[in-house]
Design a protein around this motif. Structure first.
Motif, PDB file in Angstrom:
ATOM      1  N   ASN B 134     -11.318  11.549 -20.321  1.00 44.78           N
ATOM      2  CA  ASN B 134     -11.958  11.297 -19.025  1.00 44.78           C
ATOM      3  C   ASN B 134     -13.170  10.395 -19.255  1.00 44.78           C
ATOM      4  OD1 ASN B 134     -14.103  13.052 -19.971  1.00 44.78           O
ATOM      5  ND2 ASN B 134     -12.716  14.741 -19.488  1.00 44.78           N
ATOM      6  N   ARG B 184     -11.041   2.575 -23.580  1.00 44.27           N
ATOM      7  CA  ARG B 184     -10.712   3.470 -22.481  1.00 44.27           C
ATOM      8  C   ARG B 184     -11.667   4.653 -22.392  1.00 44.27           C
ATOM      9  NH1 ARG B 184      -5.802   5.091 -19.655  1.00 44.27           N
ATOM     10  NH2 ARG B 184      -6.743   6.357 -18.030  1.00 44.27           N
ATOM     11  N   ILE B 234      -2.070   2.772 -20.162  1.00 38.24           N
ATOM     12  CA  ILE B 234      -1.653   2.985 -18.770  1.00 38.24           C
ATOM     13  C   ILE B 234      -0.231   2.446 -18.588  1.00 38.24           C
ATOM     14  CG2 ILE B 234      -3.910   3.048 -17.634  1.00 38.24           C
ATOM     15  CD1 ILE B 234      -3.659   0.081 -17.074  1.00 38.24           C
ATOM     16  N   LYS B 241      -4.795   0.980  -9.195  1.00 37.71           N
ATOM     17  CA  LYS B 241      -6.182   0.513  -9.131  1.00 37.71           C
ATOM     18  C   LYS B 241      -6.603  -0.123 -10.456  1.00 37.71           C
ATOM     19  CE  LYS B 241      -8.235   5.137  -9.581  1.00 37.71           C
ATOM     20  NZ  LYS B 241      -9.133   6.086  -8.931  1.00 37.71           N
ATOM     21  N   ASN B 243      -9.321   0.195 -12.404  1.00 42.08           N
ATOM     22  CA  ASN B 243     -10.269   0.839 -13.322  1.00 42.08           C
ATOM     23  C   ASN B 243      -9.971   0.676 -14.811  1.00 42.08           C
ATOM     24  OD1 ASN B 243     -10.244   2.045 -10.713  1.00 42.08           O
ATOM     25  ND2 ASN B 243     -11.765   3.500 -11.476  1.00 42.08           N
ATOM     26  N   TYR B 244      -8.720   0.896 -15.168  1.00 36.61           N
ATOM     27  CA  TYR B 244      -8.420   0.952 -16.600  1.00 36.61           C
ATOM     28  C   TYR B 244      -7.517  -0.189 -17.052  1.00 36.61           C
ATOM     29  CZ  TYR B 244     -10.387   5.371 -15.309  1.00 36.61           C
ATOM     30  OH  TYR B 244     -11.229   6.322 -14.783  1.00 36.61           O
ATOM     31  N   ASP B 270      -9.208  -1.127  -3.910  1.00 36.28           N
ATOM     32  CA  ASP B 270      -8.935   0.102  -4.675  1.00 36.28           C
ATOM     33  C   ASP B 270      -9.733   1.311  -4.195  1.00 36.28           C
ATOM     34  OD1 ASP B 270      -7.363  -1.512  -6.155  1.00 36.28           O
ATOM     35  OD2 ASP B 270      -8.569  -1.444  -7.980  1.00 36.28           O
ATOM     36  N   SER B 275      -5.054   8.325  -5.357  1.00 31.98           N
ATOM     37  CA  SER B 275      -4.728   8.928  -6.653  1.00 31.98           C
ATOM     38  C   SER B 275      -5.820   8.631  -7.684  1.00 31.98           C
ATOM     39  CB  SER B 275      -3.379   8.394  -7.146  1.00 31.98           C
ATOM     40  OG  SER B 275      -3.491   7.030  -7.409  1.00 31.98           O
ATOM     41  N   GLY B 276      -6.036   9.599  -8.541  1.00 29.61           N
ATOM     42  CA  GLY B 276      -6.963   9.403  -9.660  1.00 29.61           C
ATOM     43  C   GLY B 276      -8.426   9.618  -9.300  1.00 29.61           C
ATOM     44  N   ARG B 277      -8.697  10.030  -8.051  1.00 32.21           N
ATOM     45  CA  ARG B 277     -10.099  10.292  -7.713  1.00 32.21           C
ATOM     46  C   ARG B 277     -10.580  11.532  -8.465  1.00 32.21           C
ATOM     47  NH1 ARG B 277      -9.867   9.321  -1.202  1.00 32.21           N
ATOM     48  NH2 ARG B 277      -9.655   7.059  -1.320  1.00 32.21           N
ATOM     49  N   ALA B 278     -11.716  11.408  -9.127  1.00 30.11           N
ATOM     50  CA  ALA B 278     -12.187  12.533  -9.928  1.00 30.11           C
ATOM     51  C   ALA B 278     -13.701  12.496 -10.062  1.00 30.11           C
ATOM     52  CB  ALA B 278     -11.544  12.480 -11.311  1.00 30.11           C
ATOM     53  N   GLU B 281     -15.316  10.053 -12.561  1.00 29.69           N
ATOM     54  CA  GLU B 281     -15.311   8.664 -12.091  1.00 29.69           C
ATOM     55  C   GLU B 281     -16.436   8.434 -11.070  1.00 29.69           C
ATOM     56  OE1 GLU B 281     -11.325   6.593 -11.945  1.00 29.69           O
ATOM     57  OE2 GLU B 281     -11.841   6.654  -9.822  1.00 29.69           O
TER      58      GLU B 281
END
Lengths: 155, 485
Positions: B134, B184, B234, B241, B243-244, B270, B275-278, B281
């Motif tokens: 993470n 990453r 990934i 999105k 991000n990575y 984005d 998806s991937g909201r955390a 982040e």
């Protein structure tokens, strides 16, 4: 003009009116004196506040090494060495918040050696007030317009 | 695949006005460039050379920051370009040319450009440990480095040590861990680039997701006979999105169907991807917002005592001054508490107000996480405002060090003695105000959409967004106060 536009206008008035009143006012000139000490890496005092049209005289001293006293927007550029005293006089012609910068490399944090000259109109920092008014207006109008857009699409 | 006809007007309209998305791989030149195996090597290598000069200058050059290539190039040229152009327009383009993981990549691949016949990865190729899969390691590493910002940006040797350490770490982590685990999960730059790349105007996405779903070989991630597959851990076929995604183009090279598009798109797309909201982040968004405020105050404000606190080597010169270590302890407390507690804490209160206003059953955690994405445009705007005077005021140091990178008295290009003189200092505040206004508009635009995602009822969504809009306006006014207050 619908109800929302009216609310927006009303919201902007309390800020816009004093702003434009102050802009239209004629500046009254006063001679202002300041003792400023330049040291690594600050000016003491850090902020000088004057009114537009004031004649400003700064008695500049250095507490350590050679420093500059540079205000680009007002054409002020002077240096002072340790033990020396310089008298700088200029007219605060323009309103705004101007950075006072050191123009002589004076040590590691030299690029961060910043002071501030705020030139107000009748005691108001009109650039800050005006910018804040614009930001509030931008925020409120964006909210109103963007919020409305989706409703229209859905209808 | 044949080139679609296109015009400069169409390209500009896509990029500047965002009338429609535009796939750069439709242009033959770009398609050939992205698919060329030597592309990344060709852009990293010259950058690696500059990196060597930067590190060398950091260690052997003059200790005076504004006369040393390391400080001037990294903290004036690179930082300005990164925050005002590269990230907002080109996403993580920097990651494409970044020299830090270059040796690690080349070691793992046992070569510079081509994939050899009977290729086998070098190293243990282990997965990154799950508990730290993470952004929390990145957040803490970044905050640790950020604490030393005053030293970093003024002492060339500190810049040299940091860059060399990251380079060594990037190389060493490539041995036990698979692919770019460093980029990453560790790289402090990658963290905020990833965050703000969500706002950027460029993306790599599959053209046809169904094709990817049904294609078993998945060369984009596994690699093929001629490509290595995505080094960013990934699956490009499912990319939603930025991000990575490091824009390395390895997936574009690998895809046998040319099913990956490099699109110019609208800003901030984005931010609405669910998806991937955390929490890890969005904490990055709070950290960056808080640091923008703190850094502007320290480096561009009139408060000398604040700068003294950040300077651990400061020796008190006035009666009530704190010693270097005492001040630095306060500075560190300000940075860490501001980024981890104060900024998110205040935002949490506004989120609670939002929830209370509509008596919503949605969890406060969800509201906090989702609304936090609306901070990205205004945060980026704050950084643009922070970075603008850096180049406008200090440009002459750049031309000075081009002639004398180490401060040894050279005058290679005849620019060594160009005197310090800011360019257009009077327009700097207006650029800053404009950046903040644009950031606010985008934050409100996406904030309202986020609110519509959280609260189904349109009326509730707009009502619930009021406290967040007030927060965004207060942040904007804080920036304005720091710039012209």
């Amino acid at each position: 003009m619908n109800k929302r536009h009216l609310i927006l206008l009303l919201l902007s008035l309390p800020i816009a009116v004093p702003l434009f009143t102050s802009i239209s006012a004629q500046p009254q000139s006063t001679h202002r004196y300041f003792n400023v000490t330049a040291r690594q890496f600050a000016y003491e005092p850090g902020t000088i506040v004057v009114n537009q049209g004031d004649i400003v005289t700064v008695r500049l001293r250095s507490a350590d090494v050679t420093h500059g006293f540079y205000i680009a927007e007002l054409g002020v550029n002077e240096t002072v060495s340790f033990g020396e005293e310089k008298i700088i006089t200029f007219v605060a012609e323009k309103v705004g918040a101007f950075k006072i910068r050191c123009s002589v490399t004076c040590g590691p944090l030299h690029p961060f050696m910043v002071g501030e000259l705020i030139v107000e109109q009748k005691g108001l920092n009109v650039v800050f007030i005006g910018s804040t008014a614009i930001i509030i207006l931008v925020g409120v109008v964006s909210f109103a317009l963007i919020g409305k857009k989706r409703v229209k699409v859905e209808q | 695949m044949s080139s679609r006809s296109w015009s400069v007007k169409e390209l500009l309209s896509s990029f500047l006005l965002h009338r429609k998305e535009f796939d750069l791989t439709d242009i033959g030149f770009f398609r050939r460039l992205f698919k060329h195996r030597a592309f990344q090597w060709a852009v990293i290598t010259p950058n690696l050379l500059v990196f060597v000069i930067v590190v060398w200058a950091g260690f052997v050059g003059t200790p005076v920051g504004n006369m040393n290539f390391a400080v001037v190039f990294v903290w004036i040229v690179w930082w300005f370009a990164l925050m005002t152009v590269l990230v907002p327009l080109f996403s993580r383009l920097w990651c494409l040319i970044c020299p830090l993981p270059a040796f690690g990549d080349w070691l793992q691949r046992r070569g510079f450009i081509r994939r050899a016949a009977n290729f086998k990865w070098f190293g243990w190729n282990k997965p990154w440990p799950s508990p730290i899969k993470n952004l929390w390691p990145v957040n803490f590493i970044f905050l640790f480095i950020a604490t030393f910002i005053v030293l970093l940006t003024t002492r060339p040797v500190v810049t040299g040590i940091l860059l060399l350490s990251l380079f060594v770490l990037g190389t060493l982590l490539a041995l036990p861990f698979a692919k770019r685990a460093f980029c990453r999960y560790v790289c402090p730059v990658g963290g905020f680039l990833g965050l703000y790349s969500m706002f950027a105007a460029i993306e790599i996405r599959p053209k046809d997701r169904t094709l990817c779903e049904h294609h078993v070989a998945k060369e984009c991630v596994r690699g093929s006979d001629t490509s290595f597959g995505c080094p960013w851990l990934i699956y490009p076929g499912g990319l939603e999105k930025n991000n990575y995604c490091g824009l390395c183009m390895e997936c574009v090279k690998a895809c046998p169907y040319d099913n990956l598009a490099v699109r110019i798109r609208r800003f901030g797309k984005d931010l609405l991807v669910k998806s991937g909201r955390a929490l890890d982040e969005v904490y990055k968004a709070h950290i960056m917002l808080a640091l923008a405020v703190i850094y502007i105050a320290i480096t561009q404000g009139p408060w000398g005592w604040l700068r003294d606190w950040g300077n651990v080597f400061y020796k008190p010169t006035y009666d009530f001054a704190l010693s270097g270590l005492q001040g630095f302890a306060l500075h560190a407390t300000l940075v860490w508490s501001g980024a981890l507690i104060i900024a998110p804490g205040i935002f949490y209160l506004f989120c609670s107000a939002s929830r209370a206003l509509v008596k919503s059953a949605a969890s406060i955690k969800k509201i906090f996480i989702d609304f936090s994405y609306s901070l990205i445009p205004i945060g980026l705007a704050g950084w643009v405002g922070f970075s603008t005077p850096i180049i406008f005021i200090n440009w002459s140091y750049v031309v000075n060090v081009l002639s004398d990178p180490f401060g040894w008295g050279w005058d290679l290009l005849g620019t060594k003695y160009i005197p310090w003189k800011p360019i257009f200092p009077e327009i700097v505040p207006y650029i800053q105000i404009l950046a903040v206004a644009i950031g606010l508009i985008y934050s409100i635009k996406y904030g309202i959409e986020l609110s519509r995602q959280i609260f189904e009822d349109e009326g509730e969504a707009l009502k619930a967004f009021i406290p967040i809009a007030i927060f965004l306006m207060l942040v904007s006014i804080l920036f304005i106060w720091l710039f012209v207050g």
